[in-house]
Design a protein around this motif. Structure first.
Motif, short mmCIF file in Angstrom:
data_model
loop_
_atom_site.label_atom_id
_atom_site.label_comp_id
_atom_site.label_asym_id
_atom_site.label_seq_id
_atom_site.Cartn_x
_atom_site.Cartn_y
_atom_site.Cartn_z
N VAL A 50 7.88 1.06 -5.53
CA VAL A 50 7.77 0.76 -4.27
C VAL A 50 9.17 1.47 -3.70
O VAL A 50 9.44 1.17 -2.44
N GLY A 51 9.58 2.09 -4.72
CA GLY A 51 11.11 2.42 -4.38
C GLY A 51 12.32 1.64 -4.21
O GLY A 51 13.49 2.13 -3.73
N LYS A 52 12.21 0.35 -4.69
CA LYS A 52 13.50 -0.40 -4.73
C LYS A 52 14.19 -0.16 -5.89
O LYS A 52 15.34 -0.55 -5.79
N PRO A 72 11.95 3.20 0.50
CA PRO A 72 11.01 2.15 0.75
C PRO A 72 10.10 2.48 1.84
O PRO A 72 9.00 2.42 1.73
N HIS A 73 10.78 2.57 3.10
CA HIS A 73 9.80 2.54 4.19
C HIS A 73 8.92 4.03 3.92
O HIS A 73 7.78 4.03 4.70
N ASN A 76 5.98 3.39 1.73
CA ASN A 76 4.99 2.55 2.46
C ASN A 76 4.38 3.26 3.31
O ASN A 76 3.01 3.08 3.44
N GLN A 77 4.78 4.20 4.13
CA GLN A 77 3.87 5.32 4.96
C GLN A 77 3.06 6.21 4.30
O GLN A 77 2.09 6.53 4.84
N ARG A 82 2.91 -3.86 -0.38
CA ARG A 82 3.28 -4.71 -1.51
C ARG A 82 3.31 -6.30 -1.14
O ARG A 82 4.11 -6.49 0.03
N VAL A 83 2.73 -7.00 -1.80
CA VAL A 83 2.91 -8.59 -1.52
C VAL A 83 3.95 -9.01 -2.88
O VAL A 83 3.76 -8.59 -3.99
N PHE A 84 4.98 -9.58 -2.43
CA PHE A 84 6.23 -9.74 -3.50
C PHE A 84 5.70 -11.27 -4.15
O PHE A 84 5.01 -11.93 -3.76
N GLU A 88 8.25 -12.32 1.01
CA GLU A 88 9.28 -11.64 1.73
C GLU A 88 8.33 -11.53 3.22
O GLU A 88 7.67 -10.67 3.50
N CYS A 162 0.18 -7.10 4.69
CA CYS A 162 -0.07 -5.87 4.16
C CYS A 162 -1.60 -5.30 4.38
O CYS A 162 -1.65 -4.12 4.77
N ASN B 237 11.61 -2.71 5.74
CA ASN B 237 11.49 -1.65 4.95
C ASN B 237 10.27 -1.37 4.04
O ASN B 237 9.50 -0.29 4.30
N TYR B 238 9.72 -2.59 3.75
CA TYR B 238 8.27 -2.32 2.99
C TYR B 238 7.14 -2.61 3.82
O TYR B 238 6.01 -2.36 3.37
#
Ligand SMILES: Nc1ncnc2c1ncn2[C@@H]1O[C@H](COP(=O)(O)OP(=O)(O)O)[C@@H](O)[C@H]1O
Ligand SMILES: [Mg+2]
Lengths: 252, 406
Positions: A50-52, A72-73, A76-77, A82-84, A88, A162, B237-238
């Protein structure tokens, strides 16, 4: 070619090798489970997706496009939600507002001002949000502040947030941890239904083998940052190496 | 659905409009002859100040109250607004509209630059960056920018200003198409004197507009996104949303509000000095917003009104006044009491403000609005003998989380 192709990904934290030469191929429209003991690097792998986190080496392709180097955004696009592991959510906002935000993001993209429309006037969005909340069995909690929810409810809320984005790939990090048995079963049904109805590809990290074997078509076993085996649930169940490394104590 | 508001908000807006229109009565409760006349606040200068600082705080609240980004540098925008307005008066016309428009544009541009830079950080680093940049603007106004700001003397109107749009017979004071802002109409009712001032109503009209825009933003999907920034930037962001454009938009909007306030200040008193850009002014708007209730609609206005009114009253109470008040006490005691209280009044007003702020933050973290709500709830409970139930601003109640964005 899978929808998600992870190739030779390495990630070190100081001296700790969290991911070692990880290769993973997730087929479109499948449910792929990743199992492995605590500290195996499962969440770290999702963080890379997810780019974290940016891996030290390797490549991650989603739908033929590289994920690495994107924010990250943006990822997502591209269609990855993602479910953490620790939920979150927007704690200060109500449950309904929590779901409205991804609704708007899904419709409007990364940024739109529309400062002079009222939220209430967005009947379509609200319908959509309520609908998904019904799906996760939380319709009665619309106006509760999200911070006040139980951990299992927070998780289901995050899942709703999500799902309402209609992602191509849904990453779930221990989605049923902290849930009561009834809700776990409900979650399994929900994920099954969504997977069948909307053809969402899922990568699911889970300790609860009941959940894994109910949902997954492929299972990857991760241990100390390296994939041990990847196979179908039946073969994994019977694999003595896996039993030894991981399933030894778990009820199968 | 009037003005795009629901019934409750329309009622809310109407109440605010009425309060604003009748301020000359409301702030003038005592007769001229009454010994309490010194507590009257219904004169143009003070009323306009309340409206202007109300605008400043309403704008500040859009940034701070909704996104949680605490700027200490908003005085810079106030100052730029004032300079822009005075320049308009000098070059173009003493009509206030071009001045106010340029004030808003210039402060918006400066906010874009300062916001662009400082929003790269969050939390305390953001606050320090805004503070540093406002301080820089303040220093520049005194040094290299003196050709524009006229340094310490301040920017003033001069008889030989070009004022290209004004004909020979044009008014010599900032005006509204000929109606000078310092014109007043006095209404005498018995011993009461009420003042209706052009300048106040001009500022009040903008204050109402400012409040209305803020109300719309609060209720809009954009406002929801701003609250999402405060609640959890990770999740934003996510969810495919970059918080930056949202925080920058909020920053620029609040900067434009500050510029409008600065422009109106210049319109009420056509003189712009760099002291308006000092960080203490930026600190004042922070205090107003928190004292009134950050993140609530009415809070900033209440905070601005309370502080400006009390400042005015307290500053006027000097030792002479105190001696008059406590003349009934024995001499020694009188001197002691006066000595003590004098520290909190007149020049010592800041001390009282500090104390008041501390008390509010400790006992009513949600500000005066929360205090009002608690009273309303108690009252309702007493009447119904049951639970207070949900109250009006529920959706936008300030969170109990820390004021600063993580
Ligand atoms: N940001 C980080 N910094 C340093 N070490 C980390 C970080 N994230 C994870 N780790 C370490 O990497 C290893 C793998 O962690 P994680 O991926 O969370 O395991 P799990 O499989 O239980 O999800 C652990 O030893 C953890 O302590
Ligand atoms: Mg984990």
């Amino acid at each position: 070619m899978g929808i998600l192709e992870v190739k030779n990904v390495n990630k070190n934290f100081g001296g700790l090798k969290a991911l070692k030469d990880v290769n993973l191929s997730v087929q479109e429209n499948s449910v792929h489970a990743i199992i492995g003991p605590n500290g195996a690097g499962k969440s770290t792998l999702l963080n890379v997706l997810v780019g974290k986190l940016i891996p030290d080496t390797g490549s991650v392709m989603f739908n033929g496009r590289s994920v690495l180097g994107r924010k990250p955004h943006e990822i997502n696009q591209m269609g990855i939600s993602r479910v953490f592991q620790t939920p979150e959510i927007f704690g200060d906002l109500t449950v309904l507002e929590n779901v409205l935000i991804p609704c708007f993001a899904h419709r409007d993209g990364a940024f739109r001002i529309h400062a002079f429309e009222t939220v209430e006037a967005e009947a379509e969005m609200i319908d959509m949000a309520r609908h998904i909340l019904e799906d996760v069995n939380m319709a009665d909690k619309c106006h509760i502040h999200a911070a006040a929810l139980s951990r299992g409810d927070k998780r289901r809320l995050e899942m709703a947030m999500c799902l309402v984005q209609e992602p191509k790939l849904l990453l779930l990090d221990e989605p049923t941890a902290g849930m009561a048995r009834a809700n776990t079963n409900r979650t399994i049904d929900l994920l099954q239904e969504i997977h069948e109805k909307r053809a969402i590809t899922m990568v699911i990290i889970e300790h609860d083998m009941h959940v894994v074997f109910s949902l997954a078509q492929r299972i990857t076993v991760l241990a100390q940052g390296t994939p041990l085996v990847e196979d179908t649930p039946e073969n994994i169940k019977g694999n003595p190496k896996v039993r030894e490394a991981y399933l030894g104590t778990a009820e199968v | 659905m009037l003005f795009g508001l629901n019934k409750k908000d329309t009622r809310f807006l109407i109440i605010v409009v009425l309060l604003t229109l009748f301020t000359p009565f409301l702030m003038q409760p005592f007769a001229e002859t009454s010994p309490l006349a010194q507590f009257n606040g219904g004169y143009p200068d003070l009323m306009a100040k309340v409206a202007i600082f109300g605008i400043f705080a309403i704008g500040f609240n859009i940034l701070f109250g909704l996104t949680g980004y605490l700027s200490f540098g908003h005085a810079a925008f106030l100052g730029v607004g004032s300079y822009a307005a005075v320049w308009m008066f000098k070059l173009l016309t003493l009509n206030v509209f071009p001045a106010v428009i340029l004030a808003v544009i210039m402060s918006g541009l400066l906010a874009l630059v300062i916001g662009w830079i400082s929003l790269r950080r969050s939390g305390i680093y953001f606050s320090i960056l805004t503070l540093a940049m406002a301080e820089m603007a303040y220093r520049l106004a005194y040094s290299v920018l003196t050709p524009i700001t006229n340094g310490e003397t301040g920017l003033q109107l001069r008889p030989h200003d070009p004022r290209v749009l004004d004909g020979p017979g044009a008014p010599q004071y900032p005006n509204l198409f000929g109606l000078e802002l310092n014109d007043s109409y006095f209404l005498r009712l018995g011993d009461h004197v009420f003042t209706f001032n052009v300048g106040y109503y001009f500022c009040a009209a903008f204050a109402i507009l400012a409040f209305y825009v803020s109300l719309r933003i609060f209720r809009s999907p954009f406002g929801l996104m701003l609250r999402a920034v405060k609640a959890n930037q990770q999740r934003m962001n996510y969810t495919g949303l970059s918080p930056r454009p949202y925080t920058l938009a909020a920053f620029v909007i609040s900067g434009m509000y500050a510029g409008l306030a600065g422009g109106l200040m210049a319109a009420m008193d056509p003189l712009a000095g760099a002291e308006r850009m000092q960080w203490t002014v930026g600190g004042e708007v922070v205090i107003m917003t928190i004292l009134g209730g950050a993140g609530t609609l009415m809070g900033p206005v209440l905070g601005a009104g309370t502080i400006k009114y009390l400042e005015n009253i307290f500053s006027k109470i000097n030792e002479n006044v105190l001696h008059q008040w406590f003349a009934f006490l024995p001499d020694g005691l009188e001197n002691m009491v006066v000595w003590l209280i004098a520290h909190f009044t007149g020049e010592g007003w800041a001390l009282t403000l500090g104390l008041m702020f501390m008390l509010v933050v400790f006992f009513m973290p949600g500000g005066l609005v929360e205090g009002g709500r608690r009273i309303a709830r108690l009252w309702r409970k007493r009447r119904h003998g049951g639970d207070g139930g949900a109250d009006g601003d529920e959706l936008h109640r300030p969170a109990r989380s820390p004021h600063v964005a993580e």
